[in-house]
Design a protein around this motif. Structure first.
Motif, PDB file in Angstrom:
ATOM      1  N   ALA A  48       0.857  -1.191   0.000  1.00 11.12           N
ATOM      2  CA  ALA A  48       0.000   0.000   0.000  1.00 11.12           C
ATOM      3  C   ALA A  48       0.893   1.240   0.000  1.00 11.12           C
ATOM      4  CB  ALA A  48      -0.896   0.001   1.231  1.00 11.12           C
ATOM      5  N   PRO A  49       0.542   2.252  -0.784  1.00  8.64           N
ATOM      6  CA  PRO A  49       1.352   3.477  -0.780  1.00  8.64           C
ATOM      7  C   PRO A  49       1.317   4.137   0.593  1.00  8.64           C
ATOM      8  CG  PRO A  49      -0.190   3.443  -2.633  1.00  8.64           C
ATOM      9  CD  PRO A  49      -0.594   2.336  -1.706  1.00  8.64           C
ATOM     10  N   HIS A  50       2.420   4.734   0.968  1.00 13.38           N
ATOM     11  CA  HIS A  50       2.425   5.471   2.224  1.00 13.38           C
ATOM     12  C   HIS A  50       1.532   6.707   2.090  1.00 13.38           C
ATOM     13  CE1 HIS A  50       5.257   3.078   4.491  1.00 13.38           C
ATOM     14  NE2 HIS A  50       5.970   2.961   3.390  1.00 13.38           N
ATOM     15  N   LEU A  51       0.895   7.030   3.188  1.00 16.47           N
ATOM     16  CA  LEU A  51      -0.053   8.136   3.178  1.00 16.47           C
ATOM     17  C   LEU A  51       0.662   9.462   2.932  1.00 16.47           C
ATOM     18  CD1 LEU A  51      -3.116   8.510   3.614  1.00 16.47           C
ATOM     19  CD2 LEU A  51      -2.599   9.075   5.998  1.00 16.47           C
ATOM     20  N   THR A  52       0.098  10.266   2.035  1.00 17.23           N
ATOM     21  CA  THR A  52       0.604  11.609   1.748  1.00 17.23           C
ATOM     22  C   THR A  52      -0.520  12.602   1.983  1.00 17.23           C
ATOM     23  OG1 THR A  52      -0.068  11.493  -0.576  1.00 17.23           O
ATOM     24  CG2 THR A  52       2.166  10.715  -0.030  1.00 17.23           C
ATOM     25  N   ALA A  53      -0.185  13.883   1.992  1.00 16.89           N
ATOM     26  CA  ALA A  53      -1.210  14.913   2.155  1.00 16.89           C
ATOM     27  C   ALA A  53      -2.241  14.819   1.031  1.00 16.89           C
ATOM     28  CB  ALA A  53      -0.566  16.293   2.178  1.00 16.89           C
ATOM     29  N   GLU A  54      -1.769  14.538  -0.178  1.00 20.06           N
ATOM     30  CA  GLU A  54      -2.677  14.464  -1.328  1.00 20.06           C
ATOM     31  C   GLU A  54      -3.657  13.294  -1.186  1.00 20.06           C
ATOM     32  OE1 GLU A  54       0.725  16.879  -2.219  1.00 20.06           O
ATOM     33  OE2 GLU A  54       0.629  14.784  -1.547  1.00 20.06           O
ATOM     34  N   ARG A  55      -3.147  12.142  -0.754  1.00 29.01           N
ATOM     35  CA  ARG A  55      -4.024  10.983  -0.568  1.00 29.01           C
ATOM     36  C   ARG A  55      -5.018  11.242   0.564  1.00 29.01           C
ATOM     37  NH1 ARG A  55      -1.973   6.841  -3.713  1.00 29.01           N
ATOM     38  NH2 ARG A  55      -3.409   5.325  -2.815  1.00 29.01           N
ATOM     39  N   PHE A  56      -4.549  11.857   1.640  1.00 31.63           N
ATOM     40  CA  PHE A  56      -5.436  12.141   2.764  1.00 31.63           C
ATOM     41  C   PHE A  56      -6.540  13.116   2.352  1.00 31.63           C
ATOM     42  CE2 PHE A  56      -6.408  14.382   6.804  1.00 31.63           C
ATOM     43  CZ  PHE A  56      -6.909  13.292   7.498  1.00 31.63           C
ATOM     44  N   GLN A  57      -6.194  14.116   1.561  1.00 30.24           N
ATOM     45  CA  GLN A  57      -7.200  15.069   1.090  1.00 30.24           C
ATOM     46  C   GLN A  57      -8.226  14.398   0.189  1.00 30.24           C
ATOM     47  OE1 GLN A  57      -7.794  18.189   2.025  1.00 30.24           O
ATOM     48  NE2 GLN A  57      -6.115  18.010   3.507  1.00 30.24           N
ATOM     49  N   ALA A  58      -7.806  13.387  -0.552  1.00 29.59           N
ATOM     50  CA  ALA A  58      -8.756  12.657  -1.399  1.00 29.59           C
ATOM     51  C   ALA A  58      -9.817  11.973  -0.541  1.00 29.59           C
ATOM     52  CB  ALA A  58      -8.013  11.617  -2.239  1.00 29.59           C
ATOM     53  N   PHE A  59      -9.420  11.439   0.609  1.00 26.88           N
ATOM     54  CA  PHE A  59     -10.381  10.802   1.506  1.00 26.88           C
ATOM     55  C   PHE A  59     -11.398  11.821   2.035  1.00 26.88           C
ATOM     56  CE2 PHE A  59      -6.771   7.726   2.855  1.00 26.88           C
ATOM     57  CZ  PHE A  59      -6.932   6.988   1.701  1.00 26.88           C
ATOM     58  N   LEU A  60     -10.936  13.050   2.279  1.00 30.03           N
ATOM     59  CA  LEU A  60     -11.788  14.066   2.897  1.00 30.03           C
ATOM     60  C   LEU A  60     -12.678  14.796   1.900  1.00 30.03           C
ATOM     61  CD1 LEU A  60      -9.251  15.716   5.398  1.00 30.03           C
ATOM     62  CD2 LEU A  60     -10.865  13.842   5.830  1.00 30.03           C
ATOM     63  N   GLU A  64     -18.600  14.130  -4.892  1.00 26.47           N
ATOM     64  CA  GLU A  64     -18.933  14.804  -6.153  1.00 26.47           C
ATOM     65  C   GLU A  64     -17.868  15.814  -6.578  1.00 26.47           C
ATOM     66  OE1 GLU A  64     -20.763  17.074  -2.739  1.00 26.47           O
ATOM     67  OE2 GLU A  64     -20.575  14.974  -3.352  1.00 26.47           O
ATOM     68  N   GLU A  65     -16.929  16.119  -5.692  1.00 30.06           N
ATOM     69  CA  GLU A  65     -15.904  17.110  -6.010  1.00 30.06           C
ATOM     70  C   GLU A  65     -14.527  16.486  -6.246  1.00 30.06           C
ATOM     71  OE1 GLU A  65     -15.837  20.164  -3.043  1.00 30.06           O
ATOM     72  OE2 GLU A  65     -18.014  20.481  -3.116  1.00 30.06           O
ATOM     73  N   ARG A  66     -14.416  15.190  -6.156  1.00 28.74           N
ATOM     74  CA  ARG A  66     -13.110  14.548  -6.301  1.00 28.74           C
ATOM     75  C   ARG A  66     -12.636  14.577  -7.747  1.00 28.74           C
ATOM     76  NH1 ARG A  66     -15.129   9.591  -2.641  1.00 28.74           N
ATOM     77  NH2 ARG A  66     -14.618  10.462  -0.580  1.00 28.74           N
ATOM     78  N   SER A  67     -11.344  14.830  -7.902  1.00 29.55           N
ATOM     79  CA  SER A  67     -10.734  14.767  -9.228  1.00 29.55           C
ATOM     80  C   SER A  67     -10.592  13.302  -9.636  1.00 29.55           C
ATOM     81  CB  SER A  67      -9.352  15.422  -9.196  1.00 29.55           C
ATOM     82  OG  SER A  67      -8.465  14.662  -8.380  1.00 29.55           O
ATOM     83  N   THR A  68     -10.194  13.094 -10.881  1.00 31.25           N
ATOM     84  CA  THR A  68      -9.988  11.719 -11.356  1.00 31.25           C
ATOM     85  C   THR A  68      -8.930  11.023 -10.520  1.00 31.25           C
ATOM     86  OG1 THR A  68     -10.580  12.389 -13.600  1.00 31.25           O
ATOM     87  CG2 THR A  68      -9.344  10.328 -13.352  1.00 31.25           C
ATOM     88  N   GLU A  69      -7.853  11.748 -10.186  1.00 32.28           N
ATOM     89  CA  GLU A  69      -6.790  11.165  -9.373  1.00 32.28           C
ATOM     90  C   GLU A  69      -7.302  10.823  -7.977  1.00 32.28           C
ATOM     91  OE1 GLU A  69      -6.572  13.922 -11.130  1.00 32.28           O
ATOM     92  OE2 GLU A  69      -5.111  13.407 -12.693  1.00 32.28           O
ATOM     93  N   GLN A  70      -8.106  11.717  -7.402  1.00 32.77           N
ATOM     94  CA  GLN A  70      -8.648  11.462  -6.075  1.00 32.77           C
ATOM     95  C   GLN A  70      -9.614  10.284  -6.086  1.00 32.77           C
ATOM     96  OE1 GLN A  70     -10.184  15.421  -5.224  1.00 32.77           O
ATOM     97  NE2 GLN A  70      -8.550  15.773  -3.718  1.00 32.77           N
ATOM     98  N   GLN A  71     -10.377  10.156  -7.137  1.00 35.84           N
ATOM     99  CA  GLN A  71     -11.289   9.015  -7.248  1.00 35.84           C
ATOM    100  C   GLN A  71     -10.518   7.700  -7.255  1.00 35.84           C
ATOM    101  OE1 GLN A  71     -13.727   9.649 -10.712  1.00 35.84           O
ATOM    102  NE2 GLN A  71     -14.576  11.556  -9.939  1.00 35.84           N
ATOM    103  N   ALA A  72      -9.377   7.675  -7.917  1.00 36.76           N
ATOM    104  CA  ALA A  72      -8.556   6.464  -7.966  1.00 36.76           C
ATOM    105  C   ALA A  72      -7.997   6.128  -6.589  1.00 36.76           C
ATOM    106  CB  ALA A  72      -7.418   6.638  -8.971  1.00 36.76           C
ATOM    107  N   VAL A  73      -7.585   7.151  -5.849  1.00 39.31           N
ATOM    108  CA  VAL A  73      -7.068   6.940  -4.490  1.00 39.31           C
ATOM    109  C   VAL A  73      -8.150   6.337  -3.596  1.00 39.31           C
ATOM    110  CG1 VAL A  73      -6.309   8.147  -2.395  1.00 39.31           C
ATOM    111  CG2 VAL A  73      -5.293   8.724  -4.613  1.00 39.31           C
ATOM    112  N   VAL A  74      -9.349   6.904  -3.668  1.00 42.27           N
ATOM    113  CA  VAL A  74     -10.457   6.430  -2.828  1.00 42.27           C
ATOM    114  C   VAL A  74     -10.886   5.032  -3.257  1.00 42.27           C
ATOM    115  CG1 VAL A  74     -12.849   6.853  -2.171  1.00 42.27           C
ATOM    116  CG2 VAL A  74     -11.223   8.752  -2.268  1.00 42.27           C
ATOM    117  N   ALA A  75     -10.891   4.762  -4.551  1.00 39.67           N
ATOM    118  CA  ALA A  75     -11.280   3.441  -5.039  1.00 39.67           C
ATOM    119  C   ALA A  75     -10.313   2.370  -4.523  1.00 39.67           C
ATOM    120  CB  ALA A  75     -11.313   3.423  -6.563  1.00 39.67           C
ATOM    121  N   TYR A  76      -9.026   2.698  -4.464  1.00 40.79           N
ATOM    122  CA  TYR A  76      -8.037   1.751  -3.938  1.00 40.79           C
ATOM    123  C   TYR A  76      -8.322   1.467  -2.462  1.00 40.79           C
ATOM    124  CZ  TYR A  76      -3.595  -0.099  -2.264  1.00 40.79           C
ATOM    125  OH  TYR A  76      -2.637  -0.868  -1.669  1.00 40.79           O
ATOM    126  N   SER A  77      -8.545   2.514  -1.692  1.00 38.99           N
ATOM    127  CA  SER A  77      -8.867   2.360  -0.276  1.00 38.99           C
ATOM    128  C   SER A  77     -10.155   1.571  -0.096  1.00 38.99           C
ATOM    129  CB  SER A  77      -8.985   3.740   0.387  1.00 38.99           C
ATOM    130  OG  SER A  77      -9.510   3.646   1.691  1.00 38.99           O
TER     131      SER A  77
END
Length: 200
Positions: A48-60, A64-77
């Motif tokens: 699992a990738p180590h948590l970064t500020a960007e990944r943590f912000q994707a969770f928060l 409906e406002e998540r970017s494509t990259e954030q959606q991928a992060v959340v889908a993995y989680s």
């Protein structure tokens, strides 16, 4: 039919002592019902990738406002969390590295602890949202640390699973594995005997 989630955290993957003990548990468990299913997540092969500020912000971020990259992060989680939810039994192979848990396990924990998904904040503190289930922790150590201040793993792993709502946690220890072949053989034999009793 029941589902078992096997979490391997050894740097050495299938060759690690903790993984071998976990695999022994699974072998016995599967003999009880051939229709049981096993999910294997090997954090050495697929960390699992180590948590970064960007990944943590994707969770928060609102869904409906998540970017494509954030959606991928959340889908993995979400995928990791889905495995936890589906599991009726969890088997965790846990080596000790420098008095702590493997960093890959900490990264995994950071991806499955999600507010309003696996826990929520209540008036009296956090409340776990996962159903309780047995967790078998197969802890291997080069030295002998159980019951001492150097055993930072036991309480940490208990606290984390409790945080998610899982309280049925059972440890099997194989210690002193670097203290000579006789000590290693005896410790592993005792651990396998305990595994045989627990898995059955």
């Amino acid at each position: 039919m029941k589902t078992l989630l096997q979490l391997n955290t050894s740097l050495f993957s299938e060759q690690g002592q903790s993984t071998r003990l976990a695999q022994r548990f699974v072998e016995i468990w599967r003999t009880l019902n051939s229709e049981n299913s096993v999910i294997v997540r090997d954090l050495a092969k697929d960390p699992a990738p180590h948590l970064t500020a960007e990944r943590f912000q994707a969770f928060l971020a609102p869904a409906e406002e998540r970017s494509t990259e954030q959606q991928a992060v959340v889908a993995y989680s979400d995928g990791l969390i889905d495995e936890l939810r589906r599991a009726d039994v969890i088997v965790l192979g846990l080596p000790m590295y420098n008095f702590g848990v493997p960093s890959t396990l900490k990264a995994y924990f950071d991806h499955v602890a999600r507010v309003d998904v696996t826990f929520r904040y209540a008036e009296n503190g956090p409340v776990g949202l996962l159903a309780d289930k047995p967790v078998y922790v197969l802890a291997t150590r080069g030295g002998a640390y159980r019951g001492t201040s150097k055993d930072t793993q036991t309480l940490y792993v208990q606290d984390f699973f409790n945080f998610l709502g899982i309280s049925d946690i059972r440890f099997v220890y194989a210690e002193g594995l670097n203290l000579g072949p006789e000590r290693q053989h005896a410790s592993l034999a005792e651990a396998e005997a305990q595994i045989g009793r627990l898995a059955a």
